[in-house]
Write a protein that holds these residues in place. Structure first.
Motif, PDB file in Angstrom:
ATOM      1  N   ASP A 188       0.841  -1.198   0.000  1.00  0.00           N
ATOM      2  CA  ASP A 188       0.000   0.000   0.000  1.00  0.00           C
ATOM      3  C   ASP A 188       0.876   1.248   0.000  1.00  0.00           C
ATOM      4  N   ILE A 189       0.614   2.151  -0.918  1.00  0.00           N
ATOM      5  CA  ILE A 189       1.421   3.356  -1.072  1.00  0.00           C
ATOM      6  C   ILE A 189       0.644   4.583  -0.611  1.00  0.00           C
ATOM      7  N   PHE A 190       1.207   5.301   0.355  1.00  0.00           N
ATOM      8  CA  PHE A 190       0.627   6.550   0.842  1.00  0.00           C
ATOM      9  C   PHE A 190       1.278   7.687   0.059  1.00  0.00           C
ATOM     10  N   SER A 191       0.461   8.422  -0.696  1.00  0.00           N
ATOM     11  CA  SER A 191       1.018   9.456  -1.558  1.00  0.00           C
ATOM     12  C   SER A 191       0.021  10.591  -1.749  1.00  0.00           C
ATOM     13  N   ASP A 192       0.450  11.803  -1.398  1.00  0.00           N
ATOM     14  CA  ASP A 192      -0.341  13.003  -1.672  1.00  0.00           C
ATOM     15  C   ASP A 192      -1.794  12.859  -1.216  1.00  0.00           C
ATOM     16  N   ASN A 193      -1.954  12.426   0.028  1.00  0.00           N
ATOM     17  CA  ASN A 193      -3.260  12.280   0.672  1.00  0.00           C
ATOM     18  C   ASN A 193      -4.153  11.218   0.040  1.00  0.00           C
ATOM     19  N   HIS A 194      -3.537  10.214  -0.571  1.00  0.00           N
ATOM     20  CA  HIS A 194      -4.248   9.045  -1.071  1.00  0.00           C
ATOM     21  C   HIS A 194      -3.472   7.789  -0.672  1.00  0.00           C
ATOM     22  N   ILE A 195      -4.191   6.665  -0.600  1.00  0.00           N
ATOM     23  CA  ILE A 195      -3.547   5.370  -0.374  1.00  0.00           C
ATOM     24  C   ILE A 195      -3.910   4.485  -1.559  1.00  0.00           C
ATOM     25  N   TYR A 196      -2.893   3.985  -2.226  1.00  0.00           N
ATOM     26  CA  TYR A 196      -3.105   3.182  -3.427  1.00  0.00           C
ATOM     27  C   TYR A 196      -2.716   1.729  -3.170  1.00  0.00           C
ATOM     28  N   SER A 197      -3.583   0.803  -3.621  1.00  0.00           N
ATOM     29  CA  SER A 197      -3.335  -0.624  -3.458  1.00  0.00           C
ATOM     30  C   SER A 197      -3.691  -1.343  -4.753  1.00  0.00           C
ATOM     31  N   GLU A 198      -3.013  -2.446  -4.985  1.00  0.00           N
ATOM     32  CA  GLU A 198      -3.326  -3.252  -6.155  1.00  0.00           C
ATOM     33  C   GLU A 198      -4.727  -3.841  -6.017  1.00  0.00           C
ATOM     34  N   ALA A 199      -5.493  -3.796  -7.084  1.00  0.00           N
ATOM     35  CA  ALA A 199      -6.882  -4.243  -7.053  1.00  0.00           C
ATOM     36  C   ALA A 199      -7.009  -5.699  -6.629  1.00  0.00           C
ATOM     37  N   ASN A 200      -6.090  -6.551  -7.082  1.00  0.00           N
ATOM     38  CA  ASN A 200      -6.186  -7.971  -6.732  1.00  0.00           C
ATOM     39  C   ASN A 200      -5.994  -8.198  -5.237  1.00  0.00           C
ATOM     40  N   MET A 201      -5.193  -7.348  -4.591  1.00  0.00           N
ATOM     41  CA  MET A 201      -5.002  -7.467  -3.147  1.00  0.00           C
ATOM     42  C   MET A 201      -6.197  -6.913  -2.384  1.00  0.00           C
ATOM     43  N   MET A 202      -6.789  -5.863  -2.886  1.00  0.00           N
ATOM     44  CA  MET A 202      -7.974  -5.294  -2.239  1.00  0.00           C
ATOM     45  C   MET A 202      -9.116  -6.299  -2.217  1.00  0.00           C
ATOM     46  N   ASN A 203      -9.165  -7.146  -3.219  1.00  0.00           N
ATOM     47  CA  ASN A 203     -10.206  -8.178  -3.276  1.00  0.00           C
ATOM     48  C   ASN A 203      -9.944  -9.317  -2.305  1.00  0.00           C
ATOM     49  N   ARG A 204      -8.745  -9.338  -1.699  1.00  0.00           N
ATOM     50  CA  ARG A 204      -8.372 -10.427  -0.801  1.00  0.00           C
ATOM     51  C   ARG A 204      -8.063  -9.928   0.619  1.00  0.00           C
ATOM     52  N   LEU A 205      -8.570  -8.770   0.990  1.00  0.00           N
ATOM     53  CA  LEU A 205      -8.245  -8.204   2.301  1.00  0.00           C
ATOM     54  C   LEU A 205      -8.597  -9.141   3.455  1.00  0.00           C
ATOM     55  N   ASN A 206      -9.643  -9.919   3.281  1.00  0.00           N
ATOM     56  CA  ASN A 206     -10.042 -10.843   4.344  1.00  0.00           C
ATOM     57  C   ASN A 206      -8.987 -11.891   4.658  1.00  0.00           C
ATOM     58  N   ASP A 207      -8.009 -12.046   3.781  1.00  0.00           N
ATOM     59  CA  ASP A 207      -6.965 -13.057   3.990  1.00  0.00           C
ATOM     60  C   ASP A 207      -5.899 -12.621   4.986  1.00  0.00           C
ATOM     61  N   PHE A 208      -5.915 -11.324   5.365  1.00  0.00           N
ATOM     62  CA  PHE A 208      -4.790 -10.791   6.128  1.00  0.00           C
ATOM     63  C   PHE A 208      -5.080 -10.529   7.609  1.00  0.00           C
ATOM     64  N   GLY A 209      -6.096 -11.169   8.140  1.00  0.00           N
ATOM     65  CA  GLY A 209      -6.326 -11.162   9.584  1.00  0.00           C
ATOM     66  C   GLY A 209      -6.715  -9.834  10.188  1.00  0.00           C
ATOM     67  N   LEU A 210      -7.400  -8.978   9.444  1.00  0.00           N
ATOM     68  CA  LEU A 210      -7.826  -7.685   9.975  1.00  0.00           C
ATOM     69  C   LEU A 210      -9.115  -7.836  10.765  1.00  0.00           C
ATOM     70  N   ASP A 211      -9.214  -7.105  11.885  1.00  0.00           N
ATOM     71  CA  ASP A 211     -10.486  -7.116  12.605  1.00  0.00           C
ATOM     72  C   ASP A 211     -11.518  -6.351  11.784  1.00  0.00           C
ATOM     73  N   GLU A 212     -12.779  -6.488  12.132  1.00  0.00           N
ATOM     74  CA  GLU A 212     -13.852  -5.946  11.294  1.00  0.00           C
ATOM     75  C   GLU A 212     -13.772  -4.434  11.112  1.00  0.00           C
ATOM     76  N   TYR A 213     -13.371  -3.706  12.162  1.00  0.00           N
ATOM     77  CA  TYR A 213     -13.327  -2.257  12.058  1.00  0.00           C
ATOM     78  C   TYR A 213     -12.141  -1.800  11.214  1.00  0.00           C
ATOM     79  N   THR A 214     -10.992  -2.461  11.386  1.00  0.00           N
ATOM     80  CA  THR A 214      -9.828  -2.136  10.564  1.00  0.00           C
ATOM     81  C   THR A 214     -10.098  -2.493   9.109  1.00  0.00           C
ATOM     82  N   TYR A 215     -10.734  -3.634   8.899  1.00  0.00           N
ATOM     83  CA  TYR A 215     -11.082  -4.052   7.538  1.00  0.00           C
ATOM     84  C   TYR A 215     -11.925  -2.989   6.843  1.00  0.00           C
ATOM     85  N   GLU A 216     -12.953  -2.503   7.520  1.00  0.00           N
ATOM     86  CA  GLU A 216     -13.836  -1.508   6.928  1.00  0.00           C
ATOM     87  C   GLU A 216     -13.096  -0.206   6.657  1.00  0.00           C
ATOM     88  N   TYR A 217     -12.224   0.187   7.592  1.00  0.00           N
ATOM     89  CA  TYR A 217     -11.444   1.419   7.411  1.00  0.00           C
ATOM     90  C   TYR A 217     -10.504   1.292   6.219  1.00  0.00           C
TER      91      TYR A 217
END
Length: 280
Positions: free
Chosen positions: A104-133
């Motif tokens: 994830d790249i933080f740049s000029d007040n945006h955060i950019y992520s690869e689309a294929n990884m965004m579709n798999r966020l549930n794989d990375f052990g995030l709690d529900e509130y962090t996931y939504e954020y």
């Protein structure tokens, strides 16, 4: 005498579901009335900090991106930047390709992520509130990510979510090969990569030196590894009850949890004109 409060947000001033409690809300109002300064010091982008916090009279500056940027809130202006060279980001991205982790790249007040990884966020052990954020705060990139990186004007910092402790150790070894970088963490399964000179502590030190803030009159609140540098600069250090062990060890005090309004609770317990005596 305390004149400036410097507080982490997630896990510290905010509850687990990213809200401000009524007691912490009252603390902000008290800061407005008493002339105390409140400086949010977060891994978040400036654009991701609650507008309600930023519009408070007591909030003049915001430390963002774990210290990679500082904003003059009243002028809505970036006054300090300590980012990562784009060529180094591209090299690190290529080196980490064989590890199942986000980039994830933080740049000029945006955060950019690869689309294929965004579709798999549930794989990375995030709690529900962090996931939504995370889901809400990221912009998905569908084009070749290497080409996208080259288009960016500047890069504040990076974040990686990983799946296993083994992956974490491999990523750390890769990052350590680059002395221009530093790494910290604020969650169970993430690494936050910055310029080696970027930290919340260095950002606070810069503010103290350039905006006439007395470091001895500052009190810092935090909960995670990325708050350690902040504690090394502030005059007083308060860890949340939910904080990591490393932070509690160097804290002057330990207050209750973020869900129990720990920041406000500390001041309720120390109302004597905010003259705080360090524990011995």
């Amino acid at each position: 005498m305390i004149k400036t409060i410097v507080s982490d947000l997630d896990g510290t001033f905010l509850t687990d579901d990213k809200q401000i409690t009524s007691k912490n809300e009252a603390l902000l109002e008290a800061c407005n009335e008493l002339g105390l300064h409140f400086i949010p010091a977060s891994g978040r982008l400036f654009s991701s900090i609650s507008e309600h916090i930023l519009k408070q009279e007591c909030v003049h500056y915001a430390i963002c991106g774990n210290g990679s940027t500082i904003y003059d809130v009243k002028k809505n202006e970036e006054i300090y930047f300590c980012g990562i060279d784009k060529s180094l980001v591209l090299k690190l991205y290529q080196e980490c390709q064989y590890i199942d982790a986000t980039f994830d790249i933080f740049s000029d007040n945006h955060i950019y992520s690869e689309a294929n990884m965004m579709n798999r966020l549930n794989d990375f052990g995030l709690d529900e509130y962090t996931y939504e954020y995370v889901k809400k705060s990221r912009t998905s990139i569908h084009e070749d990510f290497k080409i996208f990186i080259l288009k960016l004007k500047k890069i504040d910092r990076l974040n990686m979510f990983y799946k296993s402790e083994k992956d974490s150790l491999i990523l750390l070894e890769i990052i350590k090969k680059h002395p221009e970088l530093s790494v910290s963490t604020s969650l169970k399964t993430n690494l936050e990569i910055m310029n080696v000179f970027a930290s919340k502590g260095n950002a606070l030190q810069w503010l103290c030196q350039n905006r006439d803030i007395d470091d001895k009159s500052t009190i810092a609140f935090g909960d995670a590894n990325n708050d350690i540098s902040l504690f090394q600069v502030a005059g007083y250090k308060v860890a949340m009850s939910n904080a990591c062990v490393e932070l509690k060890i160097i804290a002057d005090y330990v207050t209750c949890t973020n869900n129990e309004s720990g920041v406000a609770h500390f001041f309720e317990e120390n109302k004597q004109e905010y003259e705080i005596k360090k524990r011995t």
